[in-house]
Design a protein around this motif. Structure first.
Motif, PDB file in Angstrom:
ATOM      1  N   PHE A   9     -21.560  76.498  75.473  1.00 41.83           N
ATOM      2  CA  PHE A   9     -21.505  77.786  76.172  1.00 41.83           C
ATOM      3  C   PHE A   9     -21.396  78.848  75.096  1.00 41.83           C
TER       4      PHE A   9
ATOM      5  N   VAL B 113     -18.996  72.470  74.099  1.00 44.55           N
ATOM      6  CA  VAL B 113     -18.052  71.905  75.060  1.00 44.55           C
ATOM      7  C   VAL B 113     -18.204  70.384  75.143  1.00 44.55           C
TER       8      VAL B 113
ATOM      9  N   PRO C  82      -7.567  66.463  79.360  1.00 46.42           N
ATOM     10  CA  PRO C  82      -6.851  67.719  79.559  1.00 46.42           C
ATOM     11  C   PRO C  82      -7.768  68.823  80.073  1.00 46.42           C
TER      12      PRO C  82
ATOM     13  N   GLY D  34     -10.047  71.904  80.331  1.00 51.80           N
ATOM     14  CA  GLY D  34     -10.954  72.508  79.363  1.00 51.80           C
ATOM     15  C   GLY D  34     -11.635  71.520  78.441  1.00 51.80           C
ATOM     16  N   SER D  35     -11.442  70.207  78.692  1.00 55.42           N
ATOM     17  CA  SER D  35     -12.010  69.210  77.780  1.00 55.42           C
ATOM     18  C   SER D  35     -13.489  68.963  78.069  1.00 55.42           C
ATOM     19  N   GLY D  36     -13.999  69.472  79.182  1.00 56.32           N
ATOM     20  CA  GLY D  36     -15.433  69.319  79.455  1.00 56.32           C
ATOM     21  C   GLY D  36     -15.766  68.332  80.564  1.00 56.32           C
ATOM     22  N   LYS D  37     -14.779  67.923  81.350  1.00 55.75           N
ATOM     23  CA  LYS D  37     -15.024  66.927  82.412  1.00 55.75           C
ATOM     24  C   LYS D  37     -15.976  67.472  83.471  1.00 55.75           C
ATOM     25  N   SER D  38     -15.658  68.671  83.973  1.00 51.55           N
ATOM     26  CA  SER D  38     -16.528  69.260  84.997  1.00 51.55           C
ATOM     27  C   SER D  38     -17.924  69.483  84.442  1.00 51.55           C
ATOM     28  N   THR D  39     -17.982  69.963  83.209  1.00 55.11           N
ATOM     29  CA  THR D  39     -19.274  70.239  82.597  1.00 55.11           C
ATOM     30  C   THR D  39     -20.120  68.964  82.540  1.00 55.11           C
TER      31      THR D  39
ATOM     32  N   GLU E 229     -25.817  72.404  85.261  1.00 54.12           N
ATOM     33  CA  GLU E 229     -25.853  72.974  83.914  1.00 54.12           C
ATOM     34  C   GLU E 229     -26.998  72.309  83.160  1.00 54.12           C
TER      35      GLU E 229
ATOM     36  N   GLU F 144     -12.525  66.450  90.598  1.00 56.16           N
ATOM     37  CA  GLU F 144     -11.132  66.671  91.021  1.00 56.16           C
ATOM     38  C   GLU F 144     -11.035  66.915  92.530  1.00 56.16           C
TER      39      GLU F 144
END
Ligand SMILES: Nc1ncnc2c1ncn2[C@@H]1O[C@H](COP(=O)(O)OP(=O)(O)OP(=O)(O)O)[C@@H](O)[C@H]1O
Ligand SMILES: [Mg+2]
Lengths: 304, 254
Positions: B15, B20, B39, B41-46, B55, B176
Motif C-alpha cells: 500500500f 504489507v 497481530p 495490521g499483520s496483513g491477514k485481511s489483505t 485487492e 474475523e
C-alpha cells in the motif's frame, strides 16, 4: 436523618410545579395575533384586490392550460435532471480522469451561470447553431438535419435549460448519496461476483436514495416555482399565461394572486408526496428507528 | 499429487510504500480449513482480499481450483482479465466479513437470493426455495422476512454466510467472522462454520478463536509483519509454539 420514602409513596408523586411568569412571550403573542388579524382585515376589505376576478380566473381554461405546462415542465426536467445527475455523479466517482474532468466541467459551468441567462441562451441557440444533424463529426456529411428554429420551441428551450441546469445540482446530491453508502456494501456485492453496473443498480443506488430523496424533494418543490422563470421566453406555463391575461384585462394583482394560489396548491401537494416517498425509502431502516425510539422511551404507548 | 484448491505463491502486496505482504506462499487442499492468525495490521485481511481480488497483488501468483486469479497466462505474458471474467472468478469464492455487510434494504431472504438472481440469473422462485433451504441450514428460517436491522449480530452473520453459500462457492473466506459479536453470540456462528467444514467446504479463516482453530483447522498459519512466521497442524503449533513472536502473541490472545 431524612426518611427514605417507601415504595408505595414513590409510585405517586405528581409534579405540580408553578412555572415562572413569562410576560415577554405573552406580549409577543398578542402583537403577532393583532398583526395577523389586521393583515387579514386589510386584504379582505381591500377593493383593489378584486376577489371576484380572482375567483373567475382561477378555473379559467387558459390558466389551467398554463398549470398543465408547469407540471409537465417540472416533472420532465426533474426526471431528465436526475438522470443527468446520476450520470455526472457516476462519472465523477469513476477512475478515469477524462470522465471526472468532463463531469466537473459540466457542474462548474451550469452552476456558475444564472439559470435565466441559460434559458435565454437555449431559446436563441439558433443564432449559434442554425441547424442540428446526425452524421460525420467535424463538418462531414449529415444523415439527418433539423433547423434550430423548428426544433427550439419555447417549451423545448425551457426543458433544455431547466433539465440541464437541474442535472448539475442533482449531480452534487447524487454524489453525496453514493458516498454515504458504506464501502463494505460495495465489497460485499463485488465478492458475490456482481459487475460494477449491478453493484450500482442493486446495492449502492437504492441505499443512496435515502440520502438523495429528501433534497431531491426540495429540488422538485423549488422547480415548481423555478419554472416561472420560463416566462422570459414565453414558455406558456402558469406565469406566462397569467401575464398574457393581465396584459389584456389589466388585472395585474388579481392574476398574480391566481398564479400564486396554484403555485401554493402544487407545492403543498408535492410536500405531502415528499413525505410519503421518504417513508417508503426508509425500508429496512425504519425498523431500526422504531426500535431505537422504543428503547429511548420505554414507557411510550407502544405505537410501533 | 492432487492439485490444491488454493495455491498461493510468493505473494507481495504494497500500500503505497508500505509492503504489507512480503512473499506469502501457502497451499490449501480440497476440503481443507486453514486458520490465519496474527497481530493487528499483520496483513491477514489483505491476504484474504487478494485471494478474491478485492485487492490486486504486486507480485506472485494465486490459483483457485487451478484458475490463476486476476490474470490469464498466454505464452509467457500475463494479461489482465476483463471485468466480466473477474466477476466470474469471484462468483466461486464466498467471503464473510467481520462487520457482516448485509444489504440493509433487503430482508434476510432477499439478501440470500440476491447473488443467484442478479449474478447467475436464477429464476426467482427457484432462488427463493434454495435461499429458504440455506436459511434453514443456518437455523434462521423463521427470520426470513426480517431486515438486517431487526436481527442480532450473530443472526446477521449467519445470514451473511447463507448469502455466500447461495452462490455455491468452491472456497469460503472468513475475515474475523466473530470479532464484532458479543461473546454469547460467537458460538452460534462458529457452529455454522463447523458444520460447513464438516460438509467438506474448503475454508480460509482469519480468527482469534483458538478453540475453533484447534478443533476444526487442518492447518494454522501465524502471520507477522507480512510473512508466515509459523505454520503447522493447529494442535501441534498451539501446544508447542516454536517462535518467540508466536508465543508472545498466544500469550495475549489466550
Ligand atoms: N486500503 C488500504 N490502504 C492503505 N493501507 C492499507 C489498506 N488496507 C490495509 N492497509 C494497511 O495494511 C496493513 C495490513 O492490514 P490488514 O487489514 O491486512 O491487517 P490485519 O492483519 O487484517 O489486521 P486486523 O487484525 O486489525 O484486521 C495495515 O497496516 C493497514 O493499515
Ligand atoms: Mg483484518
Amino acid at each position: 436523618m431524612t426518611k427514605t420514602p417507601q415504595a408505595a409513596d414513590v409510585a405517586d408523586l405528581p409534579i405540580d410545579a408553578v412555572r415562572p411568569p413569562r410576560p415577554g412571550r405573552w406580549i409577543a403573542a398578542v402583537v403577532a395575533a393583532f398583526a395577523l388579524v389586521w393583515l387579514a382585515y386589510t386584504i379582505i376589505v381591500n377593493e383593489n384586490l378584486h376577489w371576484d376576478v380572482i375567483a373567475e380566473y382561477l378555473m379559467d381554461g387558459r390558466v389551467l392550460g398554463g398549470l398543465w405546462v408547469t407540471i409537465q415542465l417540472t416533472v420532465l426536467s426533474m426526471v431528465i435532471g436526475l438522470a443527468l445527475g446520476i450520470l455526472a455523479a457516476v462519472m465523477q466517482l469513476s477512475g478515469s480522469p477524462v470522465l471526472r474532468g468532463a463531469s466537473a466541467l459540466y457542474t462548474w459551468f451550469f452552476r456558475g451561470t444564472p439559470l435565466l441567462v441559460q434559458l435565454i441562451f437555449w431559446f436563441n441557440i439558433g443564432l449559434v447553431f442554425p441547424s442540428f444533424g446526425i452524421g460525420v463529426p467535424f463538418d462531414g456529411p449529415k444523415l439527418i438535419e433539423w433547423q434550430a428554429n423548428e426544433l427550439i420551441t419555447p417549451f423545448t428551450a425551457a426543458l433544455l435549460g431547466l433539465a440541464i441546469n437541474e442535472g448539475a445540482y442533482m449531480a452534487e446530491i447524487v454524489r453525496a448519496g453514493i458516498r454515504s453508502v458504506d464501502p463494505g456494501q460495495r465489497e460485499a456485492a463485488e465478492a458475490l461476483g456482481m459487475s460494477h453496473r449491478q453493484v450500482l443498480r442493486r446495492v449502492v443506488l437504492p441505499q443512496a436514495m435515502r440520502v438523495i430523496i429528501p433534497p431531491t424533494g426540495n429540488q422538485f418543490i423549488s422547480m415548481l416555482k423555478t419554472t416561472s422563470m420560463v416566462s422570459v421566453i414565453a414558455g406558456a406555463e402558469l406565469l406566462t399565461v397569467s401575464q398574457r391575461i393581465y396584459l389584456g384585462n389589466f388585472e395585474v394583482i388579481a392574476m398574480l394572486i391566481v398564479a400564486s394560489i396554484w403555485y401554493i396548491v402544487l407545492t403543498t401537494i408535492a410536500s405531502v408526496g415528499q413525505h410519503f416517498i421518504e417513508k417508503r425509502f426508509e425500508r429496512g431502516h425504519h425498523a431500526l428507528q422504531v426500535r431505537v425510539r422504543r428503547n429511548l422511551r420505554p414507557f411510550s404507548r407502544g405505537n410501533a | 499429487m492432487v492439485e490444491p484448491k488454493v495455491r498461493i505463491r510468493s505473494v507481495r502486496k504494497c500500500f503505497g510504500s508500505v509492503e504489507v505482504l512480503k512473499g506469502i506462499s501457502l497451499d490449501v487442499p480440497e476440503g481443507g480449513v486453514v486458520c490465519v492468525v496474527g497481530p493487528s495490521g499483520s496483513g491477514k485481511s489483505t491476504l484474504l482480499r487478494c485471494v478474491n481480488r478485492l485487492e490486486t497483488i504486486d507480485s506472485g501468483r494465486i490459483w483457485v481450483d487451478g484458475d490463476l486469479i486476476g490474470y490469464a497466462e498466454q505464452g509467457d505474458r500475463l494479461h489482465h482479465l476483463r471485468p466480466a471474467q473477474l466477476c466470474r472468478q469471484r462468483q466461486d469464492i464466498g467471503m464473510v466479513f467481520q462487520r457482516f455487510h448485509l444489504f440493509p434494504h433487503r430482508t434476510a431472504l432477499e439478501n440470500v437470493m440476491e447473488g443467484p438472481v442478479v449474478v447467475k440469473g436464477v429464476a426467482k422462485g427457484r432462488a427463493r426455495e434454495r435461499a429458504m433451504e440455506l436459511l434453514e441450514r443456518v437455523d434462521l428460517a423463521d427470520r426470513a422476512g426480517h431486515y438486517p436491522a431487526q436481527l442480532s449480530g450473530g443472526q446477521q452473520q449467519r445470514v451473511a454466510i447463507a448469502r455466500s453459500l447461495a452462490m455455491d462457492p468452491k472456497l469460503m473466506l472468513f475475515d474475523e467472522p466473530t470479532s464484532a459479536l458479543d461473546p454469547e453470540l460467537v458460538q452460534e456462528v462458529l457452529a455454522v462454520m463447523r458444520d460447513l467444514a464438516a460438509s467438506g467446504m474448503t475454508m480460509m479463516v482469519v480468527t482469534h478463536e483458538m478453540g475453533f482453530a484447534r478443533e476444526v483447522g487442518d492447518n494454522l498459519i501465524f502471520i507477522d509483519g507480512g510473512v508466515i512466521v509459523e505454520q503447522g497442524h493447529p494442535r501441534d503449533v498451539l501446544a508447542n509454539p516454536r517462535h518467540e513472536r508466536f508465543r508472545a502473541f498466544l500469550g495475549q490472545v489466550l
